[in-house]
Structures are given as C-alpha cells and as structure tokens.
Design a protein around this motif. Structure first.
Motif, mmCIF file in Angstrom:
data_model
loop_
_atom_site.group_PDB
_atom_site.id
_atom_site.type_symbol
_atom_site.label_atom_id
_atom_site.label_comp_id
_atom_site.label_asym_id
_atom_site.label_seq_id
_atom_site.Cartn_x
_atom_site.Cartn_y
_atom_site.Cartn_z
ATOM 1 N N THR A 46 -25.284 15.192 -112.983
ATOM 2 C CA THR A 46 -24.727 16.170 -113.926
ATOM 3 C C THR A 46 -25.446 17.513 -113.818
ATOM 4 O OG1 THR A 46 -26.177 15.286 -115.617
ATOM 5 C CG2 THR A 46 -23.905 14.471 -115.604
ATOM 6 N N ASP A 47 -26.674 17.505 -113.238
ATOM 7 C CA ASP A 47 -27.434 18.761 -113.172
ATOM 8 C C ASP A 47 -27.591 19.314 -111.766
ATOM 9 O OD1 ASP A 47 -29.073 16.868 -112.116
ATOM 10 O OD2 ASP A 47 -30.882 17.515 -113.186
ATOM 11 N N GLY A 48 -26.934 18.702 -110.781
ATOM 12 C CA GLY A 48 -27.079 19.250 -109.430
ATOM 13 C C GLY A 48 -26.535 18.317 -108.363
ATOM 14 N N VAL A 49 -26.522 18.857 -107.156
ATOM 15 C CA VAL A 49 -26.035 18.083 -106.004
ATOM 16 C C VAL A 49 -27.077 18.187 -104.900
ATOM 17 C CG1 VAL A 49 -24.215 17.896 -104.245
ATOM 18 C CG2 VAL A 49 -23.617 18.597 -106.576
ATOM 19 N N THR A 50 -27.356 17.056 -104.262
ATOM 20 C CA THR A 50 -28.258 17.056 -103.119
ATOM 21 C C THR A 50 -27.493 16.557 -101.901
ATOM 22 O OG1 THR A 50 -30.113 16.525 -104.553
ATOM 23 C CG2 THR A 50 -30.411 16.091 -102.207
ATOM 24 N N VAL A 51 -27.588 17.311 -100.819
ATOM 25 C CA VAL A 51 -26.981 16.888 -99.556
ATOM 26 C C VAL A 51 -28.087 16.835 -98.522
ATOM 27 C CG1 VAL A 51 -25.320 17.470 -97.745
ATOM 28 C CG2 VAL A 51 -24.816 18.075 -100.121
ATOM 29 N N GLU A 52 -28.137 15.735 -97.786
ATOM 30 C CA GLU A 52 -29.130 15.641 -96.714
ATOM 31 C C GLU A 52 -28.467 15.162 -95.441
ATOM 32 O OE1 GLU A 52 -32.305 13.084 -97.959
ATOM 33 O OE2 GLU A 52 -32.841 14.376 -99.645
ATOM 34 N N ALA A 53 -28.922 15.712 -94.317
ATOM 35 C CA ALA A 53 -28.473 15.270 -93.001
ATOM 36 C C ALA A 53 -29.523 15.713 -92.001
ATOM 37 C CB ALA A 53 -27.113 15.875 -92.665
ATOM 38 N N SER A 54 -29.398 15.200 -90.776
ATOM 39 C CA SER A 54 -30.398 15.596 -89.766
ATOM 40 C C SER A 54 -29.819 16.585 -88.773
ATOM 41 C CB SER A 54 -30.890 14.366 -88.996
ATOM 42 O OG SER A 54 -29.852 13.838 -88.187
ATOM 43 N N ALA A 55 -28.489 16.721 -88.759
ATOM 44 C CA ALA A 55 -27.857 17.545 -87.725
ATOM 45 C C ALA A 55 -26.507 18.041 -88.219
ATOM 46 C CB ALA A 55 -27.689 16.727 -86.450
ATOM 47 N N PHE A 56 -25.899 18.879 -87.408
ATOM 48 C CA PHE A 56 -24.650 19.520 -87.789
ATOM 49 C C PHE A 56 -23.582 18.508 -88.223
ATOM 50 C CE2 PHE A 56 -20.401 20.845 -86.269
ATOM 51 C CZ PHE A 56 -20.145 21.779 -87.250
ATOM 52 N N GLY A 57 -23.408 17.436 -87.441
ATOM 53 C CA GLY A 57 -22.354 16.462 -87.748
ATOM 54 C C GLY A 57 -22.469 15.936 -89.168
ATOM 55 N N GLY A 58 -23.666 15.575 -89.557
ATOM 56 C CA GLY A 58 -23.891 15.029 -90.898
ATOM 57 C C GLY A 58 -23.582 16.047 -91.986
ATOM 58 N N ILE B 27 -10.507 27.495 -77.811
ATOM 59 C CA ILE B 27 -10.175 26.237 -78.496
ATOM 60 C C ILE B 27 -11.364 25.268 -78.449
ATOM 61 C CG2 ILE B 27 -8.644 24.216 -78.414
ATOM 62 C CD1 ILE B 27 -6.376 26.153 -77.615
ATOM 63 N N VAL B 28 -12.073 25.253 -77.325
ATOM 64 C CA VAL B 28 -13.273 24.400 -77.215
ATOM 65 C C VAL B 28 -14.283 24.792 -78.305
ATOM 66 C CG1 VAL B 28 -15.320 23.939 -75.787
ATOM 67 C CG2 VAL B 28 -13.042 23.850 -74.763
ATOM 68 N N ALA B 29 -14.500 26.107 -78.465
ATOM 69 C CA ALA B 29 -15.474 26.581 -79.457
ATOM 70 C C ALA B 29 -14.986 26.284 -80.876
ATOM 71 C CB ALA B 29 -15.709 28.084 -79.280
ATOM 72 N N TYR B 30 -13.703 26.476 -81.093
ATOM 73 C CA TYR B 30 -13.105 26.213 -82.414
ATOM 74 C C TYR B 30 -13.295 24.745 -82.801
ATOM 75 C CZ TYR B 30 -9.567 26.366 -86.126
ATOM 76 O OH TYR B 30 -8.914 26.298 -87.331
ATOM 77 N N ALA B 31 -13.040 23.872 -81.840
ATOM 78 C CA ALA B 31 -13.201 22.436 -82.094
ATOM 79 C C ALA B 31 -14.672 22.102 -82.353
ATOM 80 C CB ALA B 31 -12.655 21.635 -80.918
ATOM 81 N N ALA B 32 -15.567 22.690 -81.568
ATOM 82 C CA ALA B 32 -17.002 22.388 -81.718
ATOM 83 C C ALA B 32 -17.484 22.746 -83.121
ATOM 84 C CB ALA B 32 -17.808 23.148 -80.663
ATOM 85 N N GLU B 33 -16.941 23.808 -83.693
ATOM 86 C CA GLU B 33 -17.331 24.192 -85.057
ATOM 87 C C GLU B 33 -16.860 23.170 -86.076
ATOM 88 O OE1 GLU B 33 -16.040 28.097 -86.101
ATOM 89 O OE2 GLU B 33 -17.403 29.046 -84.670
ATOM 90 N N ARG B 34 -16.018 22.261 -85.653
ATOM 91 C CA ARG B 34 -15.514 21.176 -86.515
ATOM 92 C C ARG B 34 -16.009 19.822 -86.029
ATOM 93 N NH1 ARG B 34 -13.252 25.613 -86.521
ATOM 94 N NH2 ARG B 34 -12.157 26.447 -88.331
ATOM 95 N N ASN B 35 -17.086 19.848 -85.264
ATOM 96 C CA ASN B 35 -17.714 18.632 -84.710
ATOM 97 C C ASN B 35 -16.770 17.842 -83.806
ATOM 98 O OD1 ASN B 35 -20.217 17.195 -84.547
ATOM 99 N ND2 ASN B 35 -19.265 15.517 -85.664
ATOM 100 N N ILE B 36 -15.855 18.542 -83.162
ATOM 101 C CA ILE B 36 -14.913 17.871 -82.263
ATOM 102 C C ILE B 36 -15.159 18.333 -80.831
ATOM 103 C CG2 ILE B 36 -12.468 17.715 -81.597
ATOM 104 C CD1 ILE B 36 -11.775 17.643 -84.560
ATOM 105 N N THR B 37 -15.392 17.346 -79.972
ATOM 106 C CA THR B 37 -15.539 17.617 -78.545
ATOM 107 C C THR B 37 -14.176 17.425 -77.892
ATOM 108 O OG1 THR B 37 -17.778 16.735 -78.591
ATOM 109 C CG2 THR B 37 -16.711 16.857 -76.426
ATOM 110 N N ILE B 38 -13.795 18.372 -77.061
ATOM 111 C CA ILE B 38 -12.513 18.229 -76.357
ATOM 112 C C ILE B 38 -12.759 17.581 -75.001
ATOM 113 C CG2 ILE B 38 -10.525 19.421 -75.374
ATOM 114 C CD1 ILE B 38 -10.646 21.368 -77.604
ATOM 115 N N ILE B 39 -12.044 16.485 -74.778
ATOM 116 C CA ILE B 39 -12.107 15.814 -73.476
ATOM 117 C C ILE B 39 -10.844 16.195 -72.711
ATOM 118 C CG2 ILE B 39 -12.148 13.582 -72.306
ATOM 119 C CD1 ILE B 39 -13.640 12.466 -74.690
#
Ligand code: ACM
Ligand code: ZN
Length: 572
Positions: free
Chosen positions: A106-118, A247-259
C-alpha cells in the motif's frame, strides 16, 4: 420537493455505501509463476519512480519509457506529489536474466531484476495489472490502482517464438512492428522471420540486387483455392537493409531477437528467377504465383550455389546479430505442382555427379544425404562466424552433422527423435502450433484459411514434454507458433489469426505446467480483449461465442446445429 429530497437522500446513501475503489481482478497473461495477492492496493498515478543508478542503459530506458507512459495516461507528473509512495527499480544480481521480483504494497512498489529482460517483463506485468487504458497513449480518467501482490517470476522456456511470413503476403515495417509489439506484451522473445520463398524474396542483398529487383515481385497471385487462377495483379515488396536493421533494433528494445530464415535449398524459386544458373535446369524460372511446394530447388552439384549462399548469409549475419540463423530445409522433394516430374536432384547430371563424388549410394534416400551435404556446408559458413544453425525437421533425415537445432513442425515426432539423438529442439508442431489453421469448425463463417482446426484451447493444451524419452527434455529449448500467410492478405486478418491464440501460446511458453489453468486463462481474456480494443488490434472472439472477422461476425451454432453442418460439409 419530496421527490427531490428522496433523490438527494439516495445520492448521499450511495456515496456513503460505495465500496472502496478496487484494482481490476488479477488477469495477467502469461500467468506469473509465483503470485501471492494480499489486501489493499497502490495508486501509481503521480507516484515517484526511482531507479538504481547501476541499471544498464537499456533497462533504464525501459523504466523511463514506462514513466512516460504513466505520465501520458494518468495526466500526472509522476514526481511523488500524487500516488501512494515510491516505485523503485533495483538491481538484484541473484536473479536470472529474464527473471523478476515485484512487490506491490500500500506504500510502495519494489521491482528487482538482474538484466534488461527481467525489468522489461516486470513492466509488462505491471501494465497488465493496471486498467487497459494504460495501452492507449492518451490521458484517461481511471483508478490507476495496482493490487497488493508479491510476484517472483521467470519463464519455463528460454526460447519463446512466433513466426512471421512476409513472403506469401508482404507486411510493411509498421505492420511488422505492431506484430512485435503484441508479442512483447505476452513476453515472447523470438521472432522467426521467414524472409525468402518461392513467391517472393524479401530482403535486400547488396551483392545480388536481382534478388529484390526480380525476386521480390510476382506476376499475380492465385485466387482462393483455384490453383490455375491468377488475379493479374503484380504483387511484392522487400525490406531494405536499413529497414531490416531498424526492425532488429526495435525488436531488441522489446527483448525480442529476430531469427532470419533463408530457406534452402528448397523454397528458392524467387531466387532462381533472379539467378537461373543456380538451378538444376538453368530455367527460365518465374517467381511463383501459386501456393504449394515447388519442384525446382538450388542445384547441389553446382559449386556456385555455395558462393551465393556464403555471400547472402554473410550479409544476413551482418544485419542480424541473432545467435541462430534459420536455414529452412523443408519440403525440398516431392513438390506438388508437377506430380509427374521427377525431383531435379534425381536426374540432374551435376547433382548425380556430386552424389557419386561423395560416395552416396544410389536410391530413393540419396537425395536426403545430398541435402545433408548442403546443410553441412552451410553450417560451416554460419559456425565460422560463431553462429548456430536452426532448420526444419527435414534436415534430420539422412545423417545430420552435430550442432544444428531442429524445429519440429511435422508433428512432434521429429523433435522427439532429434532430442533422442542429442540435438536441441524448438517445438512447433502442426498439431497445435500452426495458427494459420481454422480456429473454429464453422469455417463457412471464417475467412478462407489453409485448412485444419486449431482453436485457442488446442494451442493452450500443448505440453512440450509429452512423448519425450525421459532424460531428453533438456533438449527442448522452447516452443513457437507459425503463421503462414498464403490465405492471409490483410493485416486485420493476420491479427485475427494471431489473437488470442498468441496469448494461449504465451502460457505454454512461460508457465510451469502446473500453473496452466484454462478456466483462469479464459477469465483473464476479458482484460486482454479490453487491452486489444484499446490498442486497436483485430482479434478473434470464438472464446465468447462469436465467429468471423469484424464486419462479418456471427453467433456460433449450437452443438446439434454444428454436427448437422459438419455432416453435410466436412472440413477437409
Ligand atoms: C513448413 O511448414 N513447411 C515448415
Ligand atoms: Zn542439380
């Protein structure tokens, strides 16, 4: 006067009795793997968002983008003067690269991750917990409440793919980005981009300009299922290298790798039309105007094809940083267009000479061993640049060299066998993951599709480990759905076929098996449908008893009516 007094009283009572504002029910898709909901909520509108200075650039950019979204939709300045407290994004090196921890109090939000994907996925979860208008890009009056919750979440599979086919029908850069956007909302992390086909070559290759000058354009398209027809409309398009990189860069900003996929040695008629010397007969060839499987493929006995493939793949690898490069390998033989014509590799003098040189015994399997030779040569080109090969399950036939990853599409058997032989596998079986198939049996109310029947529930129920030999499960890297576009001419229809089957796919990819629950998923779709409405996506409403594209929607038949219809009109 009395009437006025009574209505005033009613108003006072209504205000006095109105329940506390509630966050919307928790309906995040894919369902996070560890969720503990508790009493209360947090108002994020106007809260202060802080981030650890150690956050990498991409993560910080994602957080700042989220703050900007909140400023826009809430109309507040997000400086701590509103809201219930602080939202803090902090680094936690103990978490996996796509894992995140999220606590709303009720008094705040905590977000933790180690890398961009998280961090990116924590933001996706937060957005889905808010009113759907958070996706709208406009200021809206709403209760920007997050439910109090503690979440520790990580995906079940590392590879969470969706496939896109711009060859049968072409999708603009903007349409491709919309496809990427919605895949990212549901935490997919791979886009398998099928960029070459019989019906069109779709990427600029500087060394071979005719691939797009000639190969990107076809002289018409067959109409409906009439194989001998042609609508007479020249059709095509391609992406410049600049657009591909964008498009590759756009996808990478969304954690998506284009194959990227260069489908070889089959599905190459568009390239042969541009460079006929690469085929067994020397042509002439024409970019295909019909669907199906072509007989003409690259000539394995012609050394020139390896120079061509090396040049093309080098440009592809310059553009696409992906670890995996998809080399296709499907449907090289038994093309359906000319049933009486032998496979070119069976009769081509150069291919036959190559088989003799390689010591391949004559016979019906010989061409599969010749395909292994082509695959191995291409594998070396790709491995020499530190990349890995992935291919359709046909590359497993014969004697595949180690190191390739198999994409199992002809059901699950290829994947199961590949894992037994020690190959890594991505499961994309046409029994569950071909979302170009009809999504209802009332196909008379649907836009024309390729056939089959894969409703949302069928996608959802897929269990990738089913049928695996114990001990081989670790070879399953993940799951992907394929959306071929022979019968999909418009972006609206593309989205209609994609959604909400993409959402079901996301739970197969993300959720531990015991976390899946179709009843809960179905209930969560109400919120997803509101989100899709706000974002303006076209989506299928079969789950709500409505069939057909917008403008053609019809109610579903009763069970009895459906049985009677199918008896008269069986689905082929
Ligand atoms: C495929 O569907 N031909 C891989
Ligand atoms: Zn040949």
């Amino acid at each position: 006067m009395k009437r006025h007094f009574l209505s005033l009283l009613a108003l006072v009572l209504a205000v006095a009795c109105s329940p506390e504002k509630q966050p919307q029910p928790f309906s995040v898709i894919p369902m996070p793997n560890d969720v503990t909901l508790s009493e209360g909520s947090f108002n994020i509108a106007g809260a202060l968002v802080t981030l650890d200075e150690k956050l990498d650039e991409a993560s910080a950019k994602a957080v700042k983008g989220f703050v900007q979204t909140l400023k826009t939709v809430t109309g507040s300045s997000m400086n701590g003067k509103g809201g219930d407290g602080t939202v803090h994004f902090g680094l936690n090196p103990n978490l996996g690269v796509e894992e995140y921890y999220l606590q709303v109090r009720t008094d705040g939000v905590t977000v933790e991750a180690s890398a961009f994907g998280g961090f990116f996925y924590a933001i996706q979860t937060l957005k889905q917990m808010l009113p759907a208008e958070v996706y709208g890009g406009e200021k809206v009056r709403a209760d920007w409440l997050l439910p109090c919750v503690t979440i520790l979440d990580a995906p079940r599979f590392d590879y969470r793919g969706i496939h896109m086919d711009p060859c049968r029908h072409f999708w603009s850069v903007e349409e491709t980005k919309r496809y990427i956007d919605i895949a990212a909302v549901y935490k997919l992390n791979r886009l398998h981009w099928h960029l070459t086909e019989d019906q069109g070559w779709r990427m600029e290759i500087k060394k071979y300009p005719r691939l797009t000058e000639v190969g990107a354009w076809r002289n018409g398209t067959m109409v409906g299922r009439d194989w001998d027809s042609n609508d007479g409309i020249r059709y095509g398009g391609f992406y410049t290298q600049e657009e591909l990189r964008d498009i590759v860069a756009y996808a990478a900003e969304r954690n998506i790798t284009i194959i990227p996929e260069v489908d070889l040695p089959g599905h190459m008629v568009a390239a042969l039309a541009a460079y006929p010397e690469l085929g067994c007969t020397g042509g002439p060839y024409e970019v295909w105007t019909r669907w199906g499987v072509a007989k003409d493929i690259l000539c394995a006995g012609n050394e020139q094809i390896f120079t061509f493939l090396e040049d093309v793949l080098n440009e592809v690898m310059d553009i696409f940083p992906s670890e995996y490069i998809h080399i296709g390998g499907d449907e090289c033989f038994n093309g359906d267009a000319e049933p009486d014509r032998p496979d070119p590799w069976d009769v081509c003098p150069k291919c036959r000479a190559k088989m003799r040189q390689l010591g391949i015994k004559p016979g019906p399997r010989a061409k599969h061993y010749l395909q292994n030779y082509v695959t191995a040569r291409v594998q070396k080109i790709i491995n020499d640049r530190g990349r890995k090969v992935i291919g359709w399950d046909e590359i497993l036939e014969g004697d595949l060299a180690p190191g390739a990853t198999i994409m199992s599409w002809r059901g699950t058997a290829g994947g199961i066998q590949a894992a037994r032989k020690g190959f890594d596998v991505v499961m994309t079986p046409n029994s569950h993951m071909y979302i170009d198939y009809y999504q209802s049996r009332e196909y008379d109310k649907e836009p024309l599709a390729i056939g089959g029947y894969i409703p949302v529930s069928r996608v959802y129920e897929y269990e990738p480990y089913e049928g695996m030999e114990p001990g081989t499960e670790d070879h399953i890297l993940g799951v992907q759905a394929n959306l071929w576009t022979e019968y999909i001419p418009t972006p609206e229809q593309l989205e209609y076929m994609l959604l909400p089957r993409l959402c079901a796919l996301s739970e197969v990819q993300w959720c531990q098996a015991e976390r899946k629950d179709f009843t809960r998923f179905d209930a969560s779709l109400d919120h997803t449908f509101r989100m899709l409405d706000v974002m303006g996506y076209t989506y299928a409403k079969h789950m709500r008893g409505i069939i057909g594209m917008p403008g053609h929607e019809q109610p579903a038949r009763s069970e009895e009516e459906l049985e009677a219809f199918l008896k008269e009109n069986p689905l082929r």
